[in-house]
Motif scaffolding. Sequence first.
Motif, PDB file in Angstrom:
ATOM      1  N   GLU A  29     -24.937   7.162  31.028  1.00  0.00           N
ATOM      2  CA  GLU A  29     -25.244   6.067  31.948  1.00  0.00           C
ATOM      3  C   GLU A  29     -24.015   5.181  32.053  1.00  0.00           C
ATOM      4  OE1 GLU A  29     -28.388   2.433  32.490  1.00  0.00           O
ATOM      5  OE2 GLU A  29     -29.026   4.230  31.406  1.00  0.00           O
ATOM      6  N   PHE A  30     -23.382   5.216  33.220  1.00  0.00           N
ATOM      7  CA  PHE A  30     -22.179   4.429  33.422  1.00  0.00           C
ATOM      8  C   PHE A  30     -22.487   2.939  33.392  1.00  0.00           C
ATOM      9  CE2 PHE A  30     -20.977   8.357  35.752  1.00  0.00           C
ATOM     10  CZ  PHE A  30     -19.828   8.672  35.046  1.00  0.00           C
ATOM     11  N   PRO A  31     -21.592   2.143  32.804  1.00  0.00           N
ATOM     12  CA  PRO A  31     -21.737   0.685  32.897  1.00  0.00           C
ATOM     13  C   PRO A  31     -21.698   0.274  34.374  1.00  0.00           C
ATOM     14  CG  PRO A  31     -20.027   1.282  31.310  1.00  0.00           C
ATOM     15  CD  PRO A  31     -20.415   2.528  32.035  1.00  0.00           C
ATOM     16  N   SER A  32     -22.350  -0.816  34.700  1.00  0.00           N
ATOM     17  CA  SER A  32     -22.451  -1.236  36.106  1.00  0.00           C
ATOM     18  C   SER A  32     -21.076  -1.455  36.740  1.00  0.00           C
ATOM     19  CB  SER A  32     -23.326  -2.477  36.241  1.00  0.00           C
ATOM     20  OG  SER A  32     -22.782  -3.541  35.509  1.00  0.00           O
ATOM     21  N   LEU A  33     -20.107  -1.924  35.987  1.00  0.00           N
ATOM     22  CA  LEU A  33     -18.771  -2.137  36.546  1.00  0.00           C
ATOM     23  C   LEU A  33     -18.125  -0.816  36.965  1.00  0.00           C
ATOM     24  CD1 LEU A  33     -16.699  -4.360  37.199  1.00  0.00           C
ATOM     25  CD2 LEU A  33     -15.675  -3.889  34.992  1.00  0.00           C
ATOM     26  N   LEU A  34     -18.287   0.225  36.165  1.00  0.00           N
ATOM     27  CA  LEU A  34     -17.741   1.528  36.548  1.00  0.00           C
ATOM     28  C   LEU A  34     -18.464   2.083  37.769  1.00  0.00           C
ATOM     29  CD1 LEU A  34     -16.899   3.703  33.387  1.00  0.00           C
ATOM     30  CD2 LEU A  34     -15.384   2.944  35.207  1.00  0.00           C
ATOM     31  N   ARG A  35     -19.777   1.903  37.815  1.00  0.00           N
ATOM     32  CA  ARG A  35     -20.538   2.344  38.996  1.00  0.00           C
ATOM     33  C   ARG A  35     -19.985   1.666  40.251  1.00  0.00           C
ATOM     34  NH1 ARG A  35     -25.737   4.840  38.313  1.00  0.00           N
ATOM     35  NH2 ARG A  35     -26.127   4.204  40.471  1.00  0.00           N
ATOM     36  N   SER A  36     -19.746   0.372  40.156  1.00  0.00           N
ATOM     37  CA  SER A  36     -19.204  -0.385  41.282  1.00  0.00           C
ATOM     38  C   SER A  36     -17.804   0.112  41.644  1.00  0.00           C
ATOM     39  CB  SER A  36     -19.177  -1.866  40.931  1.00  0.00           C
ATOM     40  OG  SER A  36     -18.593  -2.604  41.956  1.00  0.00           O
ATOM     41  N   TYR A  37     -16.987   0.364  40.641  1.00  0.00           N
ATOM     42  CA  TYR A  37     -15.638   0.858  40.888  1.00  0.00           C
ATOM     43  C   TYR A  37     -15.674   2.185  41.646  1.00  0.00           C
ATOM     44  CZ  TYR A  37     -10.792   2.086  40.225  1.00  0.00           C
ATOM     45  OH  TYR A  37      -9.478   2.434  40.471  1.00  0.00           O
ATOM     46  N   TYR A  38     -16.480   3.134  41.164  1.00  0.00           N
ATOM     47  CA  TYR A  38     -16.541   4.445  41.816  1.00  0.00           C
ATOM     48  C   TYR A  38     -17.097   4.350  43.232  1.00  0.00           C
ATOM     49  CZ  TYR A  38     -15.689   6.312  37.148  1.00  0.00           C
ATOM     50  OH  TYR A  38     -15.150   6.595  35.932  1.00  0.00           O
ATOM     51  N   ALA A  39     -18.041   3.462  43.448  1.00  0.00           N
ATOM     52  CA  ALA A  39     -18.639   3.311  44.776  1.00  0.00           C
ATOM     53  C   ALA A  39     -17.680   2.648  45.764  1.00  0.00           C
ATOM     54  CB  ALA A  39     -19.934   2.500  44.676  1.00  0.00           C
ATOM     55  N   ASN A  40     -16.737   1.836  45.265  1.00  0.00           N
ATOM     56  CA  ASN A  40     -15.866   1.070  46.151  1.00  0.00           C
ATOM     57  C   ASN A  40     -14.374   1.380  46.063  1.00  0.00           C
ATOM     58  OD1 ASN A  40     -17.896  -0.844  47.351  1.00  0.00           O
ATOM     59  ND2 ASN A  40     -18.236  -1.201  45.168  1.00  0.00           N
TER      60      ASN A  40
END
Length: 141
Positions: A29-40
């Motif tokens: 489960e990726f940390p939310s910051l990494l999720r945001s980074y990959y999405a943007n």
Amino acid sequence: MFKFVKKENPEQNVSQEYIDSVQKKYDIEFPSLLRSYYANYNMCEADEVAFVMHKLEFCVEFILPLKYGTCSVESLLDLYRGDDHIPQHLVPFACDVDGDYYYWDINTGRVYYMTMGNIDNPIPIARSVDEFFELLNIYCD
């Protein structure tokens, strides 16, 4: 949000659904910051960031893309997960200029740096991915 990002590459960002599928595939489960980074910012161009810690100099050349390219988080997980070379609880997510990696520990959230010649002695860098990205923002020129 990320001072070290030089140029975005929006056509190679990934969707939240894609990130969910990667999490399921690798049981992470990726940390939310990494999720945001990959999405943007997946596959963006970034400044190289150097910093000193533990009286050692470190450099981050780029954050590994989740998808695309020959050196992505997915390609490295596929490579490492089968050979027990790197412990299963470590996920590579950033790279230095020498081709060594920064790893995120899925059990503790901590970030470590390891050289391929010395994988038995990971160097602690940050208590979390968020703290690691803060470090990059602080030391970015």
